[in-house]
Design a protein around this motif. Structure first.
Motif, PDB file in Angstrom:
ATOM      1  N   UNK A 101      -3.662  -3.805   2.355  1.00 47.30           N
ATOM      2  CA  UNK A 101      -3.125  -2.598   1.755  1.00 47.30           C
ATOM      3  C   UNK A 101      -2.745  -2.776   0.300  1.00 47.30           C
ATOM      4  N   UNK A 102      -1.503  -2.474  -0.005  1.00 45.90           N
ATOM      5  CA  UNK A 102      -1.004  -2.470  -1.381  1.00 45.90           C
ATOM      6  C   UNK A 102      -1.265  -3.796  -2.084  1.00 45.90           C
ATOM      7  N   UNK A 103      -1.014  -4.909  -1.422  1.00 40.98           N
ATOM      8  CA  UNK A 103      -1.175  -6.213  -2.062  1.00 40.98           C
ATOM      9  C   UNK A 103      -2.631  -6.497  -2.410  1.00 40.98           C
ATOM     10  N   UNK A 104      -3.557  -5.996  -1.627  1.00 46.92           N
ATOM     11  CA  UNK A 104      -4.969  -6.174  -1.948  1.00 46.92           C
ATOM     12  C   UNK A 104      -5.380  -5.399  -3.185  1.00 46.92           C
ATOM     13  N   UNK A 259       4.494  -3.208  -1.242  1.00 40.08           N
ATOM     14  CA  UNK A 259       4.286  -4.610  -1.605  1.00 40.08           C
ATOM     15  C   UNK A 259       4.863  -5.547  -0.554  1.00 40.08           C
ATOM     16  N   UNK A 260       4.239  -6.720  -0.406  1.00 41.59           N
ATOM     17  CA  UNK A 260       4.835  -7.758   0.414  1.00 41.59           C
ATOM     18  C   UNK A 260       4.079  -8.151   1.665  1.00 41.59           C
ATOM     19  N   UNK A 261       2.986  -7.444   2.003  1.00 43.76           N
ATOM     20  CA  UNK A 261       2.278  -7.790   3.233  1.00 43.76           C
ATOM     21  C   UNK A 261       1.584  -9.148   3.116  1.00 43.76           C
ATOM     22  N   UNK A 262       1.045  -9.430   1.943  1.00 49.75           N
ATOM     23  CA  UNK A 262       0.449 -10.743   1.695  1.00 49.75           C
ATOM     24  C   UNK A 262       1.336 -11.592   0.801  1.00 49.75           C
ATOM     25  N   UNK A 263       1.862 -10.966  -0.262  1.00 46.24           N
ATOM     26  CA  UNK A 263       2.703 -11.680  -1.212  1.00 46.24           C
ATOM     27  C   UNK A 263       4.139 -11.179  -1.102  1.00 46.24           C
ATOM     28  N   UNK A 264       5.083 -12.078  -1.046  1.00 47.32           N
ATOM     29  CA  UNK A 264       6.482 -11.676  -1.051  1.00 47.32           C
ATOM     30  C   UNK A 264       7.261 -12.116   0.154  1.00 47.32           C
ATOM     31  N   UNK A 269       4.788 -17.511  -1.728  1.00 41.54           N
ATOM     32  CA  UNK A 269       3.863 -16.392  -1.873  1.00 41.54           C
ATOM     33  C   UNK A 269       4.217 -15.526  -3.085  1.00 41.54           C
ATOM     34  N   UNK A 270       5.500 -15.448  -3.427  1.00 42.69           N
ATOM     35  CA  UNK A 270       5.891 -14.704  -4.633  1.00 42.69           C
ATOM     36  C   UNK A 270       5.366 -15.400  -5.890  1.00 42.69           C
ATOM     37  N   UNK A 271       5.471 -16.728  -5.915  1.00 44.00           N
ATOM     38  CA  UNK A 271       4.924 -17.476  -7.049  1.00 44.00           C
ATOM     39  C   UNK A 271       3.405 -17.350  -7.097  1.00 44.00           C
ATOM     40  N   UNK A 273       1.723 -14.796  -6.170  1.00 39.07           N
ATOM     41  CA  UNK A 273       1.479 -13.459  -6.707  1.00 39.07           C
ATOM     42  C   UNK A 273       1.503 -13.479  -8.236  1.00 39.07           C
ATOM     43  N   UNK A 274       2.523 -14.121  -8.801  1.00 39.24           N
ATOM     44  CA  UNK A 274       2.636 -14.216 -10.266  1.00 39.24           C
ATOM     45  C   UNK A 274       1.457 -15.001 -10.834  1.00 39.24           C
ATOM     46  N   UNK A 275       1.121 -16.116 -10.174  1.00 39.42           N
ATOM     47  CA  UNK A 275       0.016 -16.953 -10.631  1.00 39.42           C
ATOM     48  C   UNK A 275      -1.295 -16.178 -10.622  1.00 39.42           C
ATOM     49  N   UNK A 276      -1.541 -15.437  -9.548  1.00 37.61           N
ATOM     50  CA  UNK A 276      -2.756 -14.634  -9.441  1.00 37.61           C
ATOM     51  C   UNK A 276      -2.798 -13.571 -10.533  1.00 37.61           C
ATOM     52  N   UNK A 277      -1.667 -12.884 -10.741  1.00 40.08           N
ATOM     53  CA  UNK A 277      -1.615 -11.839 -11.758  1.00 40.08           C
ATOM     54  C   UNK A 277      -1.927 -12.366 -13.150  1.00 40.08           C
TER      55      UNK A 277
END
Length: 557
Positions: A101-104, A259-264, A269-271, A273-277
């Motif tokens: 969902x949102x995280x994708x 937000x948060x289904x995959x990251x968070x 997983x939060x880090x 997310x930042x790394x991917x962004x």
């Protein structure tokens, strides 16, 4: 079987005993298989004809590397779009949104914003300053041989990382069409894609590759627009209804749209997310196969026009990926998507099958074939661009300017590029076979991280920092390249998880799936540190020449 499989290394587990083992292609009635294969094969034949036609017009190095600089702004804008919108965009993003969902959706935003960063910072200055490759710019005011060697090495490594994603997507896609479930069959498919890639580049060069990319861009936009329209029509053009059905069908409820289904879920997983962004936003500006496209136009004005066309095409496409992803989530069960491919790479073709009438229907078979052909066109066009970028860099930077010390003839240089294409194709086939079950959007994000770590700091320092030296360039390229590749090798992408490249072993110690958070700042830091510690005096005269060329286009090829 009672165990579970982790999806994209995320927190969602689906028991395998609940998954109906039924690929879309095998679900079709056997009488539809010839129709699917025929429609699918038409594109391959058409693009090979284009490649042979273009190859006959390739007479010299300028034709092979830059298409003779004969393409208009509109043509190059189409080709840039075709080169940029890869299998990660069409297959990987749809799958990531369908499962998370949102995280994708982060991938859609990241790829689009990254394109704007590349345009604002580096596209036109590089086009004005270089001749054929990124190494032309990086070595302009540095010692030629070490910097060109580093630039060529980095280009090849980044391209191979990106090729992994395309090869993985091709294996999944053709397996879906032909109903192939064995690993051996998928490996054969990857090898055939690699062979086509080698033929496109060795025969057609930049001219053939550019025309294939233009055709692919038109087909991709048309195919995506068709499926987007059909999905919206099914939900009466009510986005709220579409999103609500997707959330309900996903089994995650409102969490699917938040937000948060995959990251968070965890600090790691939060880090991640930042790394991917960071990797997504900065990566495009360091991708050689995108940057060399601006050498194919005759003037800086044409380059700017191609940019305008590309913005409109790319922006429209990424808006439609939202409907593709959430449409897949609304129309398909997560278990069915995972049964076809555990990383969700077949969500878009499966959605086409469903929206056309389902397995066994003629409409479903036709739509599946059309969308799969579009996706395959996407893969072939991008792998051709990647292979051309890496083989050109080897031939022009390493062979002609390092090994032959500038004494190679144009004929020898082009011959070296063709042999390099074969070698890179073989390596890509081998690695693509290993990566066939990984999500293609995630694989591309790794390529973005490597490009942003090794290439982007050196490009920006070369263009905008007067004091930058050869030592700084070498430290930045090799430091960013080595750190990002090592962190990937010892990350969960390669080992330690059911979705890893080697799921049965565990030698990872770096917890993040994307190294950008560490390797990108390190690349910038090493470039600065190598420069301030260098005893070399920067060539301010050469920098002034480069500045004038990059900003005004004066003296540009």
């Amino acid at each position: 079987m009672s165990h579970s499989v982790a999806l994209l290394s995320g927190p969602v587990d689906v028991p395998l005993q609940l998954v109906p083992v039924q690929l879309a292609a095998t679900g079709d009635a056997s009488e539809h298989r010839p129709l699917i294969i025929t429609l699918f094969g038409l594109f391959v034949v058409a693009t090979l004809i284009i490649t042979v036609w273009a190859g006959r017009q390739t007479k010299n190095a300028s034709d092979f590397y830059a298409g003779g600089r004969q393409f208009t702004g509109f043509q190059n804008g189409l080709a840039v779009s075709g080169d940029y919108m890869s299998a990660a965009s069409f297959l990987g993003i749809a799958g990531a949104i369908a499962l998370f969902g949102y995280d994708g959706f982060l991938y859609s935003i990241g790829f689009l914003v990254a394109w704007l960063v590349a345009l604002l910072l580096v596209a036109e200055p590089l086009r004005n300053s270089g001749r054929y490759t990124m190494g032309d710019v990086l070595a302009y005011r540095m010692r030629q041989r070490p910097v060109r060697t580093a630039a060529g090495t980095s280009t090849i490594v980044v391209s191979i990382f990106y090729l992994l994603a395309q090869m993985a997507g091709a294996g999944v896609l053709v397996s879906l069409l032909l109903g192939i479930t064995s690993d051996a069959g998928k490996i054969v498919i990857v090898a055939l894609v690699g062979l086509l890639m080698i033929l496109y580049v060795t025969i057609g060069g930049m001219k053939g590759t550019t025309w294939v990319q233009m055709v692919k861009a038109v087909l991709l936009i048309a195919g995506t627009l068709l499926i987007t329209f059909l999905i919206l029509w099914k939900f009466h053009f009510n986005l709220s209804d579409l999103l609500g059905t997707a959330a309900s069908n996903s089994g995650k409820g409102s969490a699917f749209l938040e937000p948060g289904l995959k990251y968070g879920a965890t600090a790691t997983s939060k880090l991640d997310f930042i790394s991917l962004g960071i990797a997504l936003v900065l990566g495009t500006a360091g991708l050689p196969h995108i940057l060399i496209r601006f050498y194919t136009v005759p003037t800086a004005q044409a380059a700017r026009k191609s940019v305008i066309w590309a913005i409109g095409i790319i922006g429209s496409f990424y808006l439609m990926t939202i409907v593709l992803g959430f449409g897949a989530a609304a129309l398909l069960k997560p278990a069915d998507i995972i049964a076809s491919n555990k990383s969700g790479n077949t969500a878009a073709p499966l959605t086409a099958l469903e929206i056309g009438g389902g397995a066994g229907s003629t409409g479903g078979a036709i739509l599946l074939a059309v969308i799969s052909a579009v996706a395959f066109a996407t893969i072939l066009a991008v792998v051709a661009g990647l292979t051309l970028a890496s083989s050109s860099s080897f031939a022009h930077d390493i062979y002609a300017n390092v090994i032959r010390k500038g004494e190679a003839t144009e004929k020898e240089e082009v011959r070296a590029a063709r042999w390099a294409t074969v070698a890179i194709g073989v390596v890509s086939i081998a690695l693509g076979a290993l990566a066939r079950d990984l999500n293609v959007a995630g694989l591309v994000a790794l390529a973005f991280a490597v490009a942003a770590s090794a290439n982007l700091p050196t490009i920006l320092y070369s263009l905008f920092w007067k004091r930058f030296t050869t030592q700084g360039a070498l430290w930045s390229i090799y430091g960013g390249l080595t750190s990002s590749v090592l962190l990937v090798l010892f990350s969960p992408v390669v080992s330690g998880k059911p979705t890893s490249m080697f799921p049965d072993v565990d030698f990872h110690f770096f917890p993040l799936e994307n190294p950008g958070l560490i390797s990108i700042p390190l690349g910038f830091l090493l470039g600065w540190l190598g420069t301030v510690l260098s005893k070399e005096e920067p060539d301010t005269g050469k920098y002034a020449e480069l500045e004038v060329k990059s900003l005004t286009g004066t003296g540009a090829h």
